[in-house]
Every structure is written in structure tokens, then in C-alpha cells.
Design a protein around this motif. Structure first.
Motif, PDB file in Angstrom:
ATOM      1  N   SER A  94       0.839  -1.204   0.000  1.00 13.19           N
ATOM      2  CA  SER A  94       0.000   0.000   0.000  1.00 13.19           C
ATOM      3  C   SER A  94       0.874   1.255   0.000  1.00 13.19           C
ATOM      4  O   SER A  94       0.386   2.359   0.234  1.00 13.19           O
ATOM      5  CB  SER A  94      -0.912   0.010   1.233  1.00 13.19           C
ATOM      6  N   ASP A  95       2.146   1.062  -0.274  1.00 16.45           N
ATOM      7  CA  ASP A  95       3.131   2.140  -0.189  1.00 16.45           C
ATOM      8  C   ASP A  95       3.258   2.854  -1.539  1.00 16.45           C
ATOM      9  O   ASP A  95       3.696   2.262  -2.528  1.00 16.45           O
ATOM     10  CB  ASP A  95       4.481   1.554   0.226  1.00 16.45           C
ATOM     11  N   SER A  96       2.900   4.125  -1.567  1.00 17.05           N
ATOM     12  CA  SER A  96       2.934   4.890  -2.818  1.00 17.05           C
ATOM     13  C   SER A  96       4.351   5.223  -3.276  1.00 17.05           C
ATOM     14  O   SER A  96       4.547   5.711  -4.391  1.00 17.05           O
ATOM     15  CB  SER A  96       2.117   6.178  -2.679  1.00 17.05           C
ATOM     16  N   ASP A  97       5.361   4.962  -2.435  1.00 16.71           N
ATOM     17  CA  ASP A  97       6.748   5.222  -2.833  1.00 16.71           C
ATOM     18  C   ASP A  97       7.165   4.376  -4.033  1.00 16.71           C
ATOM     19  O   ASP A  97       8.112   4.726  -4.743  1.00 16.71           O
ATOM     20  CB  ASP A  97       7.706   4.951  -1.670  1.00 16.71           C
ATOM     21  N   TYR A  98       6.459   3.283  -4.276  1.00 16.38           N
ATOM     22  CA  TYR A  98       6.808   2.403  -5.399  1.00 16.38           C
ATOM     23  C   TYR A  98       6.358   2.955  -6.752  1.00 16.38           C
ATOM     24  O   TYR A  98       6.614   2.345  -7.789  1.00 16.38           O
ATOM     25  CB  TYR A  98       6.188   1.020  -5.197  1.00 16.38           C
ATOM     26  N   ARG A  99       5.690   4.107  -6.759  1.00 14.61           N
ATOM     27  CA  ARG A  99       5.201   4.647  -8.026  1.00 14.61           C
ATOM     28  C   ARG A  99       6.341   4.912  -9.003  1.00 14.61           C
ATOM     29  O   ARG A  99       6.153   4.858 -10.221  1.00 14.61           O
ATOM     30  CB  ARG A  99       4.392   5.919  -7.780  1.00 14.61           C
ATOM     31  N   HIS A 100       7.541   5.189  -8.479  1.00 16.37           N
ATOM     32  CA  HIS A 100       8.677   5.479  -9.356  1.00 16.37           C
ATOM     33  C   HIS A 100       9.063   4.257 -10.196  1.00 16.37           C
ATOM     34  O   HIS A 100       9.311   4.370 -11.393  1.00 16.37           O
ATOM     35  CB  HIS A 100       9.876   5.956  -8.530  1.00 16.37           C
ATOM     36  N   VAL A 101       9.099   3.107  -9.570  1.00 16.75           N
ATOM     37  CA  VAL A 101       9.454   1.897 -10.310  1.00 16.75           C
ATOM     38  C   VAL A 101       8.299   1.454 -11.215  1.00 16.75           C
ATOM     39  O   VAL A 101       8.515   0.834 -12.257  1.00 16.75           O
ATOM     40  CB  VAL A 101       9.880   0.771  -9.339  1.00 16.75           C
ATOM     41  N   ILE A 102       7.087   1.796 -10.838  1.00 19.14           N
ATOM     42  CA  ILE A 102       5.924   1.448 -11.669  1.00 19.14           C
ATOM     43  C   ILE A 102       6.002   2.165 -13.017  1.00 19.14           C
ATOM     44  O   ILE A 102       5.670   1.586 -14.064  1.00 19.14           O
ATOM     45  CB  ILE A 102       4.610   1.790 -10.933  1.00 19.14           C
ATOM     46  N   PHE A 103       6.457   3.409 -13.026  1.00 24.03           N
ATOM     47  CA  PHE A 103       6.633   4.130 -14.285  1.00 24.03           C
ATOM     48  C   PHE A 103       7.584   3.380 -15.217  1.00 24.03           C
ATOM     49  O   PHE A 103       7.366   3.286 -16.429  1.00 24.03           O
ATOM     50  CB  PHE A 103       7.170   5.543 -14.026  1.00 24.03           C
TER      51      PHE A 103
END
Length: 222
Positions: free
Chosen positions: A100-109
Motif C-alpha cells: 500500500s506504499d505509494s513510494d513504489y510509483r517510481h518503479v511502476i513508471f
């Protein structure tokens, strides 16, 4: 959505409860074959130790993330592994991130730029920064709700079969049948103090609808 994806799963143990694993695994397997199944945590931390036997019993690889002061070691190690697999393992078609950690959005890109699918499973208490960029975000709370509905239907099928095929409709006999077929069954899990209350509130109306002429069957138990 295809059900023949080749899947890599990454679980952030600090963000997900081990008791939710079966709901999560069942959902992921709907989409295809899991070939990488990793969970990340500092296994000396008492808050995540419950994951160790769950992982061992279900073929999930535990990745040790030593804690460094001021750094989120789990996020860093998990992200590094995703990037490594993204650029070296071409067979993966779907990355599944359990957090649930939004910090992973960078790797999702990065995943999306490589034209790979990215699905996430996490809590309903999540930042929109994560849910808005996933191809699919599934709330654990919804998975648990769906599982409960499915389980009640399975109970219903067995109770209905018993009522239609047994002359002895004694309430205790039905309860014995349920406990033999479903050892983990407990009517209190569904908010009823007595099995009779569970039976009446959960099934009486359904029986009347499903078997118009046989609605009396359940009444015969009481």
C-alpha cells in the motif's frame, strides 16, 4: 483480461498482513502462472516474523533486507529486484506488487515504459498516487468480502443438499455434517451466537426462493 500471463510477484512484508496471504495468492493465480514469488522484509523484526512460516509453506522466497538507520531498506531492495528482472527477464508479462506504499510509483513508471502490465494489491487506506498509475489496484478488503460470499454459497449448497436428501432434518445432524465437511466452520464468524440463528438468517429466505414447493424443509429443522 488474459489468464495466461507470466507473473512476477513482489510482497512488501512491512505493508501486508500474513493472514491475508491466501486471499492474495488466489487472486493473483487467476491471471496466469507465477514464476517469481518473492517477499521482502527484515526477518529479525518481530512485526514481520509471522510471514516466515506462511512463505515456507507456500513456496514464497524470503528476501532479507537489513535495516539501515534512516533508510527504508525493504523499498530499496524490492525496487532494485524489480528493475533487475524488468531488464533481464523478458518472459515476464505481468508484475504484481503487493503493498500500500505509494513510494513504489517510481518503479511502476519504469515497468509501464517497458510495456509490461503492473497490478497491485493493498489496503483501501492507500494514497491515490499509487492507485492512479497501476493498471489494476485491488483492495484486500474486497478480496476478503468476495471470499466470504463464496464460502457462504458453498455452505449453502451442502446444507441444501442435506435437506433434500435426508429424512432426518434434526438441527444437530446438520451442524455435525457442517463440522465434518468444513472443520474451520464457526457460525460466530458470521455474527451469530447460535448455529440455529446462522441457519435461519443465512439460508431460510434462500431456500424459499430456490425451492418454492420445498420451503418447508428448513422449517422442519426447528
Amino acid at each position: 483480461m488474459t489468464d495466461n500471463e507470466i507473473i512476477a510477484v513482489f510482497i512488501d512484508a512491512e505493508n501486508i498482513n500474513s493472514t491475508d496471504f491466501l486471499y492474495i495468492a488466489h487472486e493473483i493465480r487467476k491471471y496466469g502462472r507465477i514464476v517469481i514469488f518473492n517477499i521482502y522484509g527484515d526477518w529479525s523484526d518481530k512485526n514481520v516474523k509471522n510471514w516466515i512460516p506462511v512463505a515456507r509453506e507456500n513456496g514464497v522466497m524470503c528476501i532479507q533486507c537489513d535495516k539501515i538507520s534512516g533508510k527504508n531498506s525493504v523499498d530499496l531492495r524490492l525496487s532494485v529486484d524489480i528493475m533487475k528482472i524488468l531488464y533481464t527477464n523478458e518472459i515476464i508479462t505481468l508484475f504484481y506488487l503487493i503493498t500500500s506504499d505509494s513510494d513504489y510509483r517510481h518503479v511502476i513508471f519504469e515497468i509501464k515504459q517497458k510495456n509490461k502490465k503492473i497490478f497491485c494489491i493493498g489496503s483501501s487506506q492507500v494514497n491515490i498516487g499509487l492507485t492512479s498509475i497501476c493498471d489494476l489496484y485491488t483492495k484486500i478488503e474486497n478480496l476478503k468480502k468476495e471470499d466470504k460470499i463464496s464460502q457462504i454459497q458453498e455452505y449453502w449448497n451442502n446444507i441444501e443438499d442435506y435437506l433434500l436428501n435426508n429424512s432426518n432434518k434434526n438441527l444437530s445432524k446438520i451442524k455435525d455434517m457442517m463440522q465434518k465437511k468444513f472443520p474451520n466452520f464457526d457460525h460466530r464468524d458470521y455474527g451469530h451466537n447460535k448455529f440455529s440463528e446462522f441457519l435461519l438468517n443465512t439460508y431460510k429466505d434462500k431456500l424459499a426462493v430456490s425451492y418454492e414447493g420445498n420451503a418447508k424443509l428448513l422449517n422442519e429443522c426447528f
